[in-house]
Motif scaffolding. Sequence first.
Motif, PDB file in Angstrom:
ATOM      1  N   VAL A  16      29.124  18.055  -7.582  1.00  0.00           N
ATOM      2  CA  VAL A  16      29.785  17.180  -8.656  1.00  0.00           C
ATOM      3  C   VAL A  16      31.245  16.991  -8.751  1.00  0.00           C
ATOM      4  O   VAL A  16      31.858  17.037  -7.967  1.00  0.00           O
ATOM      5  CB  VAL A  16      29.587  18.543  -9.373  1.00  0.00           C
ATOM      6  N   ASN A  17      31.495  15.300  -9.110  1.00  0.00           N
ATOM      7  CA  ASN A  17      32.692  14.824  -8.854  1.00  0.00           C
ATOM      8  C   ASN A  17      33.618  14.943 -10.368  1.00  0.00           C
ATOM      9  O   ASN A  17      33.182  14.486 -11.046  1.00  0.00           O
ATOM     10  CB  ASN A  17      32.009  13.867  -8.810  1.00  0.00           C
ATOM     11  N   VAL A  18      34.415  15.243  -9.538  1.00  0.00           N
ATOM     12  CA  VAL A  18      35.662  15.536 -11.277  1.00  0.00           C
ATOM     13  C   VAL A  18      36.864  14.580 -10.636  1.00  0.00           C
ATOM     14  O   VAL A  18      37.593  15.547  -9.986  1.00  0.00           O
ATOM     15  CB  VAL A  18      36.215  17.421 -11.141  1.00  0.00           C
ATOM     16  N   GLY A  19      36.779  13.619 -11.927  1.00  0.00           N
ATOM     17  CA  GLY A  19      37.597  12.733 -11.231  1.00  0.00           C
ATOM     18  C   GLY A  19      37.451  12.039 -10.885  1.00  0.00           C
ATOM     19  O   GLY A  19      36.604  10.701 -12.167  1.00  0.00           O
ATOM     20  N   VAL A  20      38.015  10.735 -10.471  1.00  0.00           N
ATOM     21  CA  VAL A  20      38.110   9.703 -10.044  1.00  0.00           C
ATOM     22  C   VAL A  20      35.590   9.004 -10.106  1.00  0.00           C
ATOM     23  O   VAL A  20      35.320   9.707  -8.792  1.00  0.00           O
ATOM     24  CB  VAL A  20      39.105   8.963  -8.703  1.00  0.00           C
ATOM     25  N   VAL A  34      27.033  15.024 -10.070  1.00  0.00           N
ATOM     26  CA  VAL A  34      26.676  15.084 -11.279  1.00  0.00           C
ATOM     27  C   VAL A  34      28.733  14.537 -11.617  1.00  0.00           C
ATOM     28  O   VAL A  34      29.575  15.436 -11.066  1.00  0.00           O
ATOM     29  CB  VAL A  34      27.041  16.564 -11.873  1.00  0.00           C
ATOM     30  N   HIS A  35      28.738  13.260 -12.152  1.00  0.00           N
ATOM     31  CA  HIS A  35      29.844  13.719 -12.753  1.00  0.00           C
ATOM     32  C   HIS A  35      29.963  13.682 -13.520  1.00  0.00           C
ATOM     33  O   HIS A  35      29.645  14.243 -15.472  1.00  0.00           O
ATOM     34  CB  HIS A  35      30.463  11.700 -12.684  1.00  0.00           C
ATOM     35  N   VAL A  36      31.598  14.039 -13.596  1.00  0.00           N
ATOM     36  CA  VAL A  36      32.075  15.066 -14.768  1.00  0.00           C
ATOM     37  C   VAL A  36      33.163  13.645 -15.226  1.00  0.00           C
ATOM     38  O   VAL A  36      34.156  13.376 -14.868  1.00  0.00           O
ATOM     39  CB  VAL A  36      33.475  16.102 -13.843  1.00  0.00           C
ATOM     40  N   ASP A  37      33.082  14.028 -17.136  1.00  0.00           N
ATOM     41  CA  ASP A  37      34.056  13.208 -17.763  1.00  0.00           C
ATOM     42  C   ASP A  37      35.191  13.885 -17.459  1.00  0.00           C
ATOM     43  O   ASP A  37      34.970  14.549 -19.124  1.00  0.00           O
ATOM     44  CB  ASP A  37      33.165  12.147 -18.875  1.00  0.00           C
ATOM     45  N   TRP A  38      35.878  13.626 -16.901  1.00  0.00           N
ATOM     46  CA  TRP A  38      36.893  14.859 -16.694  1.00  0.00           C
ATOM     47  C   TRP A  38      38.444  14.194 -17.553  1.00  0.00           C
ATOM     48  O   TRP A  38      38.529  12.883 -17.735  1.00  0.00           O
ATOM     49  CB  TRP A  38      37.466  14.540 -15.360  1.00  0.00           C
ATOM     50  N   SER A  39      39.174  14.965 -18.414  1.00  0.00           N
ATOM     51  CA  SER A  39      40.151  14.708 -19.134  1.00  0.00           C
ATOM     52  C   SER A  39      41.039  15.919 -18.514  1.00  0.00           C
ATOM     53  O   SER A  39      40.526  17.011 -18.647  1.00  0.00           O
ATOM     54  CB  SER A  39      39.961  14.189 -20.560  1.00  0.00           C
TER      55      SER A  39
ATOM     56  N   PRO C  99      28.827  15.765 -18.831  1.00  0.00           N
ATOM     57  CA  PRO C  99      29.932  17.002 -18.486  1.00  0.00           C
ATOM     58  C   PRO C  99      31.397  16.285 -18.578  1.00  0.00           C
ATOM     59  O   PRO C  99      31.593  15.770 -18.346  1.00  0.00           O
ATOM     60  CB  PRO C  99      28.173  17.701 -17.051  1.00  0.00           C
ATOM     61  N   VAL C 116      34.034  17.762  -5.636  1.00  0.00           N
ATOM     62  CA  VAL C 116      34.863  16.658  -4.815  1.00  0.00           C
ATOM     63  C   VAL C 116      35.516  16.306  -6.302  1.00  0.00           C
ATOM     64  O   VAL C 116      35.035  15.633  -6.956  1.00  0.00           O
ATOM     65  CB  VAL C 116      33.914  15.185  -4.699  1.00  0.00           C
ATOM     66  N   SER C 118      39.684  15.100  -7.651  1.00  0.00           N
ATOM     67  CA  SER C 118      40.766  13.846  -7.238  1.00  0.00           C
ATOM     68  C   SER C 118      41.038  13.312  -8.655  1.00  0.00           C
ATOM     69  O   SER C 118      41.698  12.338  -8.754  1.00  0.00           O
ATOM     70  CB  SER C 118      39.652  12.118  -6.952  1.00  0.00           C
ATOM     71  N   VAL C 119      41.486  14.775  -9.221  1.00  0.00           N
ATOM     72  CA  VAL C 119      41.956  14.748 -10.532  1.00  0.00           C
ATOM     73  C   VAL C 119      43.684  14.485 -10.329  1.00  0.00           C
ATOM     74  O   VAL C 119      44.061  15.042  -9.138  1.00  0.00           O
ATOM     75  CB  VAL C 119      41.658  16.081 -11.331  1.00  0.00           C
TER      76      VAL C 119
END
Lengths: 56, 416, 507
Positions: A16-20, A34-39, C99, C116, C118-119
């Motif tokens: 799960v990718n959180v960020g870039v 799974v890419h997270v559309d993080w904010s 998500p 992973v 990278s925030v």
Amino acid sequence: MAKTLVELLQSPPVVVNVGVRAFADSLRPVCVVVHVDWSPPAGGDARMAALLDDLL
Amino acid sequence: MDLKARIAAANEEAFRRMAAADPVLVDVAPAGEVIPGLGDRMILHSGPPVTWERMCGAQRGAAVGMCLFEGWAADPAAAERMLAGGEIALEPNHHHAAVGPMAGTITRSMAVWVVQNRAFGNLAFCRQVESFQQFGDYGSQALAQLAQWRDVWAPALGSAVRRMGGVPLKALIARALQMGDEMHNRVVASSSLFANAVAPILVDCGLPREQLVSTLYYTGNHPFLFLGLSMAAAKATMDPVRGIEASTVVTAMARNGTDFGIQVSGLDGEWFTAPAPRVQGLLLPGWKEEDAGLDMGDSAITETAGWGGFALGGAPGILAFTGGTAAEALAYSRDMRRITVGLSPDYRMPALDFEGTAMAIDIRKVVQAGLVPVIDTAIAHREPGHGIIGGGIVRPPTACFTGALERFSAAYRKEG
Amino acid sequence: MARKTFLRRNRYFDSVFLMQVARRIAAEPGIAGASALLATEANRRLLAGMGFAEAELAGAGPNDLVLALEGEEAAVEAAGAALDAWLAPAAAPAGAPAPRSLAEALRERPDCSLAVISVPGEHAAREARAALEAGLHVFLFSSNVSLQDELALKLEARRRGLIVMGPDCGTAYLGGAGVGFANAVRRGPIGMVAAAGTGMQEFACLVHRAGSGISNGIGTGGRDLADAVGGLSAFAGIDALEADPDTRVIAVLAKPPGPATAAALEARLGRCAKPSVLCLLGADPRPGRAGDLDEAARLALEAAGLEAPAWLRPDPGALRALARARIRDLAPGQRRVRGLFAGGTLCYQAQALFRAAGLEVHSNAPLPGMPALADPARSVAHAFVDLGAEQFVAGRPHPMIDATLRRARLEQEGRDPEVAVLLLDFILGAISAADPAGDLLGAVRAIQAARGGRICIVASVCGTDEDAQGRRGQIEALEAAGVLVLPSAAQAAAFCREAALLLGEVR
């Protein structure tokens, strides 16, 4: 059920990718990502994010 | 038990109470006879507390209309003098177990739907929905409509409802949600189901023929008939959720055209307000953006209970009315899952594979996700004297939720 | 203010749809108001009341659509002319959204094993904690995570049998997948535990180019071996590689640990069931311990029963002769070596090689004992600049990805008459720029031209031929521009060391 680190090393991870986004894109050819559309939580309001650390 | 666990448990209890609700229409009666604490020279209004000085144009117009309706004043100017002079008490509907659409004004002679939540015994009240006085129109046609309700339709319906021993609403609402209603701005199916249910009993009541025919016509042709019932049902559902220690679930969302206010279960009695927002939507021909009033009405109690904007996925027809697309409707319904405790076991949307509507708004999740609830609503004019001018989507101000969270944190963290 | 109506005969549209159309048109610049409605009796009276000329609607009936516009004349005409486009159905709806949080992602894929992250730094610890609580291992690329948070996360990870790779971890190799800034290297018997900047990348590429391969590479982040953290991730990594059937040799690559952690590390490796190589860049040389990444690679290959190739075993004398030849034509005033690094570990390694020879070099990320640059933007004396350091990358892409800052600095150094030797590293692999050499070649050629060739530009390329950028092609391009490319970062730094020693001699 969490894998041990040794188990993690035996095959490509499920990520799960959180960020870039670039990290997810580079992993996609070799593993499930799974890419997270993080904010930022609380819309970037640091004060609210700090409150939420204790409540949520 | 640490605070997070306490909150989670409290919210589970709130959700359980909402799911257990069993709203039943038990009567239609004059507000003065059934609403606790509703005295003479008192106007209940929608939204959080507001003074005459701060009241918006449309709500002032509605208040003037009530003064004329009750005969407290002979003309609008006299009514305004009474109101400005503090001779009339102004209190929120919510403080009296009541709700009202748009300006939401209720006075003693106004007949109200009486809904009982049979799971907990509590009563809730809502005035009828119409297109004039509740939007601030106090002209003769508007007042004549109120008189018709008071003298003809409400008494007839009251007889029928009492004769039936009450009309259970839960199953009716669940069916209507699967027929394209969302219980706030689209209540065509529920209104029809209700009208059909009461029609034979109305006939059986032995009413004078003119009254019977008029009432049948009223119930059979009123596209927003059921909104009054769904609001009362929602209020009856939410009131038992008030005052659960450590719960962050929203028990009310209400607007008066000046302020938007929310109430939270674990902070009972308090209002968290911010300036009322503009409604984003569509205007009927002839009206412009600058004519519109700000968001108004207690009808957001339907969203609070998990309908309205939370059921848009099942009601794309209404979404078009408020200016969006079917895809947006589905997206709203999915979005709302992120800010609620869970999904309703009873109220489901066929368009989302019969998934339950998102239920029990959690202020923590609202702030965390940066996502406020979606409310679909009508638009009134800024000034008194007009009827409905459009409809759309509105989002509560984030400040209501961050303010509530701050207060919750201050109240509960020291106990830890 | 113009008012005009436009007619479409015999068209039925849902009144709600028409309200949407009117709203969209009303949003156009120059339009004050728009109504779209069917020409019923009532609507025609309504329009007349709004000031629209009745004559225009003569003969229009309830099946006819009227668009009534008011606004600036040009805008009104344009909207009216485009009416059919406005009336066309909307575009197809979008699919399910991605998500928005870790929790949502895990609902979608409950079998995730690695997060992973990278925030931005201020949010990183929170996300990492949530990942650990969900039972995931963590690859933490983010920087600016506090020591306190790092320790808390790693203790929590240990409690749960998980690892936190980072913060500031850029690379890992897990089960055959290269995570982050990773190169295309074959699988093989050599496992790595590294702080995981470019040190891991360079080592892995050297091993691959020597014909061997990497089993797994575990990043620990740059601060893991400080006594305050005590090597929590490093030790977890060593334990895992010791138990990993694919790993036959364990290489530990780092900057010198805190003294207590150093002792524990030595003891742990001493007990290790598999042969190990310890490379502590900048540490005092010790027998059996590698002082630079080349030596680490040689020792690892040897432990795996392989011979290091000739290019990995340069003759020091040959390097010195090469340096002498390259600086022969420089002017007497040219006495300085300037290195501009995208790889922080490679910058550190270069400083270590200089210090071992008694040479002083300024840096914005100095080795202990080396002087810091007073102004990171201005080089003095011999200087090695880490362009991936915080002061340069705040709010900007990393130099491995974007060459803008490094190009400008290269041009600046090129204008300095004191500069004799310029040292550059080029990092290939995933996420890095598509053509790192090409991004700087323009500046390189310009400097060569301005100096009439009287400058020595030296480089190394960290990568493999299998990387998307292609190591061979990168080298060819650099050499064509007159850059001297050495087989490794350590050798390029060693060349510069020889040059600096020679330049320091009275000439």
